[in-house]
Design an enzyme around this catalytic site. Structure first.
Site, PDB file in Angstrom:
ATOM      1  N   ASP A 175       1.764  -1.417   0.085  1.00 54.80           N
ATOM      2  CA  ASP A 175       0.270   0.077   0.264  1.00 54.80           C
ATOM      3  C   ASP A 175       0.587   0.794  -0.103  1.00 54.80           C
ATOM      4  OD1 ASP A 175       0.584  -0.615   2.376  1.00 54.80           O
ATOM      5  OD2 ASP A 175      -0.353   0.351   3.210  1.00 54.80           O
TER       6      ASP A 175
ATOM      7  N   GLU B  70      -0.195  -2.331   5.168  1.00 55.83           N
ATOM      8  CA  GLU B  70      -0.446  -2.244   6.552  1.00 55.83           C
ATOM      9  C   GLU B  70       0.406  -0.743   7.519  1.00 55.83           C
ATOM     10  OE1 GLU B  70       3.648  -1.235   8.817  1.00 55.83           O
ATOM     11  OE2 GLU B  70       3.057  -0.456   6.884  1.00 55.83           O
ATOM     12  N   GLU B  71       0.200   0.547   6.613  1.00 56.34           N
ATOM     13  CA  GLU B  71       0.317   1.643   6.767  1.00 56.34           C
ATOM     14  C   GLU B  71      -1.161   1.922   8.184  1.00 56.34           C
ATOM     15  OE1 GLU B  71       2.323   3.115   6.251  1.00 56.34           O
ATOM     16  OE2 GLU B  71       3.627   3.082   4.351  1.00 56.34           O
TER      17      GLU B  71
ATOM     18  N   HIS C  80       8.075   8.530   4.655  1.00 54.35           N
ATOM     19  CA  HIS C  80       6.350   9.627   4.121  1.00 54.35           C
ATOM     20  C   HIS C  80       6.929  10.692   4.442  1.00 54.35           C
ATOM     21  CE1 HIS C  80       4.560   6.316   7.364  1.00 54.35           C
ATOM     22  NE2 HIS C  80       5.157   5.360   6.249  1.00 54.35           N
TER      23      HIS C  80
HETATM   24 NI    NI Z   1       6.584   0.728   5.209  1.00 48.63          NI
END
Ligand code: NI
Length: 396
Positions: free
Chosen positions: A82, A140-141, A365
């Site tokens: 993702d 996962e996020e 990020h």
């Molecule tokens: Ni990651």
């Protein structure tokens, strides 16, 4: 006999393809739980390799089972797929074409590396004793995460060991980061509201000042870390949002706080919300205010199995060389790879993907995050050589 040299040569041959997959995925990022096109791309690509049972355990995840010609152990390998709600600021030709969405954590690379390993190993079915299971995990996020859903769907049934990796920009290209035991923390979330009584800022005695009380709450929460916790245990309490007030001459009636708690130890983890509420209750009561307190447990901590971690360190040494081993420290980040580790012993490791000389310095990020693509080859080598050690005849 399949040797490290044979496998590494095979990796050289898929290297360009892996980079191309990574770039395609980078151009077409999708958010957690919405990875429809990504999952379809993975599914179609895996089917094109042949020799594998490919399925969709959940709406946006993909599993491929490469079942060998003889019985043996089962090794699962996981990649998360993702992306994040970030507007990309990179200007390279394969920058995101999906506005406001970006592969800013390297999951595009994780997917491409595992596809590369699947491609190589799918051509070696007759040499496999046991099974290699490829897990392409969605979401996962965002908590509750995709890993738990995949586990519920049964993807870990019969698995003897599980491995997964993260391309890691803080670690320079040329290293693989390994640590046995606790590696990443359990990330929990809390919400606190301090309820006072609003009024004129010039007449504070007629109010119950929620800001003054809230500030004491923030300060006293750190007392739990420094005075109530064994100094040899790890604990982070961070208040990350403090919302109150509208102007300079009004004392607001309430303050809202939001934040995160990070732990490794399950006993400490269970204890922290009680200690926090005691502080919030005590401080607010002492000053005539009231409160609301909510605490939510997040992912479990990533705890690496000693034997699997030793095996993966051997893989680094054999496939890349002893100088590639970096014995890293654990960190307080979170990862739902831990859900797979509930079902089988596992190891999560970092692949160095930063490169100061190439200007690849932005953190995960960040809108300008990227990876050194040379690192993709490293990941493929790690996965195929782990398979060699676990399921290929002549090596156990
Ligand atoms: Ni990651």
């Amino acid at each position: 006999m399949t040797t490290t040299a044979t496998l590494n040569e095979a990796v050289e041959q898929v290297k360009e393809q892996v980079i191309a997959w990574r770039r395609y995925l980078h151009q077409h990022p999708e958010l957690s739980f919405h990875e429809e096109k990504t999952a379809q791309f993975i599914y179609d690509t895996l089917l094109s390799f042949g020799n594998m049972e490919v399925s969709r355990p959940t709406k946006t995840s993909v599993m491929a089972r490469l079942i060998g010609s003889r019985a043996g152990r089962v090794i699962a390998m996981r990649a998360d797929i993702d992306a994040l709600p970030i507007t990309e600021e990179n200007t390279f030709p394969f920058a995101s074409q999906n506005p406001g969405v970006m592969h800013a954590c390297g999951h595009d690379g994780h997917t491409a590396m595992l596809l590369g390993a699947a491609k190589i190993l799918s051509g070696m079915k007759e040499r496999i004793k046991g099974e290699v299971r490829f897990l392409f995990q969605h979401a996962e996020e965002i908590y509750p995460g995709g890993a738990e859903e995949m586990v519920q769907a049964g993807v870990m049934e019969g698995v003897d060991l599980v491995i997964g990796s993260h391309l890691w920009a803080p670690l320079e290209y040329g290293k693989v980061g390994i640590v046995p035991g606790p590696m990443m923390a359990a990330p929990d979330t809390f919400w606190i509201t301090v309820i006072g009584k609003g009024g004129h800022a010039a007449l504070p005695h007629q109010t119950v000042d929620s800001i003054a009380i809230g500030a004491q709450v923030v300060t006293n929460l750190q007392h739990i870390v420094s005075r109530n916790t064994d100094p040899l245990d790890n604990l982070v309490i961070s208040v990350t949002q403090f919302i109150a007030g509208t102007t300079h001459n009004v004392i607001p009636g309430s303050v809202k706080m939001w934040g995160t708690v990070r732990t490794f130890d399950p006993k400490l983890r269970a204890e922290v919300p009680k200690l926090m509420e005691r502080v919030v209750k005590g401080i607010t009561e002492a000053h005539g205010a009231s409160y609301e307190f909510k605490y939510e447990y997040g992912y479990r901590p990533v705890i690496n199995d000693a034997d699997v971690t030793r095996l993966m360190e051997e893989v680094v040494v054999e496939a890349l060389g002893p100088e590639w081993v970096a014995h890293i420290r654990p960190n307080m980040g979170g990862e739902d790879f831990s859900a797979f580790q509930q079902k089988a012993p596992g190891c999560f490791f970092y692949i160095g993907a930063g490169n100061k000389d190439k200007g690849i310095v932005h953190p995960h990020h960040h809108p300008r995050f990227t990876i050194d693509e040379e690192a993709l080859e490293v990941g493929v080598k790690m996965f195929v050589n782990a398979a060699r050690k676990v399921v290929m005849a002549g090596h156990s």
